[in-house]
Design a protein around this motif. Structure first.
Motif, PDB file in Angstrom:
ATOM      1  N   LYS A 182       0.839  -1.200   0.000  1.00 29.80           N
ATOM      2  CA  LYS A 182       0.000   0.000   0.000  1.00 29.80           C
ATOM      3  C   LYS A 182       0.878   1.255   0.000  1.00 29.80           C
ATOM      4  O   LYS A 182       0.566   2.239  -0.653  1.00 29.80           O
ATOM      5  CB  LYS A 182      -0.896  -0.009   1.255  1.00 29.80           C
ATOM      6  N   GLY A 208      -5.943  14.191 -12.752  1.00 32.39           N
ATOM      7  CA  GLY A 208      -6.631  12.998 -13.213  1.00 32.39           C
ATOM      8  C   GLY A 208      -5.661  11.840 -13.330  1.00 32.39           C
ATOM      9  O   GLY A 208      -4.529  11.891 -12.843  1.00 32.39           O
ATOM     10  N   PHE A 258       0.880   8.368  -6.670  1.00 38.87           N
ATOM     11  CA  PHE A 258      -0.052   7.300  -6.338  1.00 38.87           C
ATOM     12  C   PHE A 258      -0.253   6.474  -7.608  1.00 38.87           C
ATOM     13  O   PHE A 258      -0.599   7.017  -8.655  1.00 38.87           O
ATOM     14  CB  PHE A 258      -1.372   7.925  -5.861  1.00 38.87           C
ATOM     15  N   LEU A 300      -2.041   3.352  -9.666  1.00 39.38           N
ATOM     16  CA  LEU A 300      -3.271   2.569  -9.707  1.00 39.38           C
ATOM     17  C   LEU A 300      -3.214   1.542 -10.820  1.00 39.38           C
ATOM     18  O   LEU A 300      -2.831   1.849 -11.942  1.00 39.38           O
ATOM     19  CB  LEU A 300      -4.470   3.483  -9.937  1.00 39.38           C
ATOM     20  N   GLY A 302      -7.674  -1.339  -8.566  1.00 35.75           N
ATOM     21  CA  GLY A 302      -7.159  -1.806  -7.296  1.00 35.75           C
ATOM     22  C   GLY A 302      -7.099  -0.654  -6.305  1.00 35.75           C
ATOM     23  O   GLY A 302      -7.437   0.482  -6.637  1.00 35.75           O
ATOM     24  N   PRO A 303      -6.646  -0.942  -5.062  1.00 37.73           N
ATOM     25  CA  PRO A 303      -6.626   0.076  -4.010  1.00 37.73           C
ATOM     26  C   PRO A 303      -5.482   1.074  -4.130  1.00 37.73           C
ATOM     27  O   PRO A 303      -5.473   2.084  -3.425  1.00 37.73           O
ATOM     28  CB  PRO A 303      -6.486  -0.740  -2.728  1.00 37.73           C
ATOM     29  N   ARG A 325       1.038   3.912  -2.892  1.00 41.22           N
ATOM     30  CA  ARG A 325       1.642   5.257  -2.812  1.00 41.22           C
ATOM     31  C   ARG A 325       3.144   5.095  -2.716  1.00 41.22           C
ATOM     32  O   ARG A 325       3.651   4.540  -1.744  1.00 41.22           O
ATOM     33  CB  ARG A 325       1.117   6.037  -1.622  1.00 41.22           C
ATOM     34  N   TYR A 370     -16.923   7.293 -11.863  1.00 38.74           N
ATOM     35  CA  TYR A 370     -16.222   6.681 -10.733  1.00 38.74           C
ATOM     36  C   TYR A 370     -16.214   7.642  -9.549  1.00 38.74           C
ATOM     37  O   TYR A 370     -16.248   8.870  -9.714  1.00 38.74           O
ATOM     38  CB  TYR A 370     -14.759   6.401 -11.084  1.00 38.74           C
ATOM     39  N   GLN A 377     -13.779   8.344  -6.044  1.00 39.79           N
ATOM     40  CA  GLN A 377     -12.526   7.994  -5.378  1.00 39.79           C
ATOM     41  C   GLN A 377     -12.485   8.636  -4.000  1.00 39.79           C
ATOM     42  O   GLN A 377     -12.624   9.863  -3.873  1.00 39.79           O
ATOM     43  CB  GLN A 377     -11.318   8.456  -6.206  1.00 39.79           C
ATOM     44  N   GLY A 427      -6.854   8.311  -0.820  1.00 36.99           N
ATOM     45  CA  GLY A 427      -5.946   7.190  -0.612  1.00 36.99           C
ATOM     46  C   GLY A 427      -6.445   5.850  -1.104  1.00 36.99           C
ATOM     47  O   GLY A 427      -5.827   4.818  -0.817  1.00 36.99           O
ATOM     48  N   GLU A 428      -7.544   5.845  -1.856  1.00 33.82           N
ATOM     49  CA  GLU A 428      -8.118   4.603  -2.365  1.00 33.82           C
ATOM     50  C   GLU A 428      -8.206   4.630  -3.889  1.00 33.82           C
ATOM     51  O   GLU A 428      -8.054   5.680  -4.513  1.00 33.82           O
ATOM     52  CB  GLU A 428      -9.517   4.378  -1.777  1.00 33.82           C
ATOM     53  N   GLY A 429      -8.484   3.470  -4.465  1.00 29.56           N
ATOM     54  CA  GLY A 429      -8.690   3.422  -5.902  1.00 29.56           C
ATOM     55  C   GLY A 429     -10.100   3.855  -6.262  1.00 29.56           C
ATOM     56  O   GLY A 429     -11.020   3.769  -5.443  1.00 29.56           O
ATOM     57  N   PRO A 430     -10.315   4.340  -7.489  1.00 32.74           N
ATOM     58  CA  PRO A 430     -11.661   4.712  -7.926  1.00 32.74           C
ATOM     59  C   PRO A 430     -12.582   3.503  -7.944  1.00 32.74           C
ATOM     60  O   PRO A 430     -12.168   2.397  -8.299  1.00 32.74           O
ATOM     61  CB  PRO A 430     -11.437   5.250  -9.343  1.00 32.74           C
ATOM     62  N   LEU A 445     -16.203   2.100  -9.507  1.00 23.58           N
ATOM     63  CA  LEU A 445     -17.175   2.340 -10.572  1.00 23.58           C
ATOM     64  C   LEU A 445     -18.570   2.529  -9.991  1.00 23.58           C
ATOM     65  O   LEU A 445     -19.043   1.704  -9.214  1.00 23.58           O
ATOM     66  CB  LEU A 445     -17.175   1.164 -11.553  1.00 23.58           C
ATOM     67  N   PHE A 483     -14.978  11.085 -10.925  1.00 16.36           N
ATOM     68  CA  PHE A 483     -14.349  11.138 -12.239  1.00 16.36           C
ATOM     69  C   PHE A 483     -15.312  10.627 -13.294  1.00 16.36           C
ATOM     70  O   PHE A 483     -15.961   9.601 -13.106  1.00 16.36           O
ATOM     71  CB  PHE A 483     -13.098  10.246 -12.295  1.00 16.36           C
ATOM     72  N   PHE A 529      -9.977  10.034 -19.185  1.00 23.98           N
ATOM     73  CA  PHE A 529     -10.524  10.474 -17.900  1.00 23.98           C
ATOM     74  C   PHE A 529     -10.647  11.992 -17.833  1.00 23.98           C
ATOM     75  O   PHE A 529      -9.795  12.722 -18.356  1.00 23.98           O
ATOM     76  CB  PHE A 529      -9.608  10.026 -16.753  1.00 23.98           C
ATOM     77  N   GLY A 530     -11.708  12.457 -17.165  1.00 23.49           N
ATOM     78  CA  GLY A 530     -11.779  13.849 -16.768  1.00 23.49           C
ATOM     79  C   GLY A 530     -10.876  14.084 -15.563  1.00 23.49           C
ATOM     80  O   GLY A 530     -10.365  13.125 -14.968  1.00 23.49           O
ATOM     81  N   LYS A 531     -10.690  15.333 -15.188  1.00 22.66           N
ATOM     82  CA  LYS A 531      -9.796  15.653 -14.076  1.00 22.66           C
ATOM     83  C   LYS A 531     -10.478  15.561 -12.717  1.00 22.66           C
ATOM     84  O   LYS A 531      -9.837  15.719 -11.688  1.00 22.66           O
ATOM     85  CB  LYS A 531      -9.202  17.045 -14.262  1.00 22.66           C
TER      86      LYS A 531
END
Lengths: 112, 112
Positions: A9, A42, A88, A90, A104-105, A108, B35, B37, B40-43, B45, B88, B102-104
């Motif tokens: 992580k 983004g 970060f 992804l 995925g999560p 960093r 999405y 987010q 500290g995590e992934g996006p 859906l 996003f 992707f958008g910002k």
């Protein structure tokens, strides 16, 4: 449970060292992707693979390398040639365009 | 390259308010994805749209695929504190098997 795992992580690296980020999926997806995200930005595509043993450069591939030896795994190596690696990272997978991508999560990475 | 313009960049919400955001492009898209987010995590859906004019809901979230195929909208009704995060939009450009654009992002925060 089906999903995408990334490890570790959090990752710290000294300047000049290569480091490998892991990404594994058990969704039986053909396509896998690596993105980089900087604060307030983004997602930018680093590399992608639509099939085992094949991968393509994304928009910001310089200083990165990947391999796709197994369908489930798509590791990313951040090399010492990457000028600004702190970010970060992804990983995502999908059945291939135009299907949705699942993320995925994240990992960093901080370069000290 | 192709770009998605996402607006607003940020907004403050008060619990119970409805929220709207949108994504526009100068070219047509075949698929629109939304999405969320968390820090500290992934996006994750939220909604996938595949046909022009399509209106799809996921709980309090509703998204639409614009009839021109150049835009998409996301609405959140009766917002709650856990709605804060970054939203996003993403889409696959028409006429190709290219990569997801992707958008910002739109950052949702709670009004002080």
């Amino acid at each position: 449970d089906g999903g995408i795992t990334q490890s570790p992580k959090y990752l710290f690296r000294k300047e000049g060292q290569n480091v490998t980020l892991s990404c594994e999926q058990n969704l039986n997806h053909d396509a896998m992707y690596w993105y980089r995200q900087d604060p307030g930005q983004g997602l930018r595509l680093i590399y992608y693979s639509q099939i085992v043993n094949d991968f393509q450069k994304g928009d910001i591939a310089e200083g990165y390398s990947v391999s796709r030896e197994k369908k489930e795994s798509f590791p990313l190596t951040v090399t010492s040639a990457q000028k600004n690696p702190t970010a970060f990272y992804l990983c995502a997978s999908s059945r291939g365009p135009p299907n949705e991508q699942f993320f995925g999560p994240g990992t960093r990475l901080t370069v000290l | 390259g192709q770009q998605l313009n996402q607006s607003p960049q940020s907004m403050f919400i008060q619990e119970g308010e409805d929220v709207s955001m949108n994504c526009t492009s100068s070219s047509i898209f075949n698929t629109w994805l939304w999405y969320k987010q968390d820090p500290g995590e992934g996006p994750v859906l939220l909604i996938a749209l595949y046909k022009a004019g399509e209106l799809t809901s996921n709980g309090r979230l509703t998204a639409q695929f614009g009839i021109t195929r150049k835009d998409s909208f996301l609405n959140i009704s009766a917002s709650i504190p856990s709605d804060v995060g970054i939203y996003f939009c993403a889409g696959y450009p028409g006429g190709s098997q290219g990569n997801l654009i992707f958008g910002k992002g739109t950052k949702l925060s709670v009004k002080p």
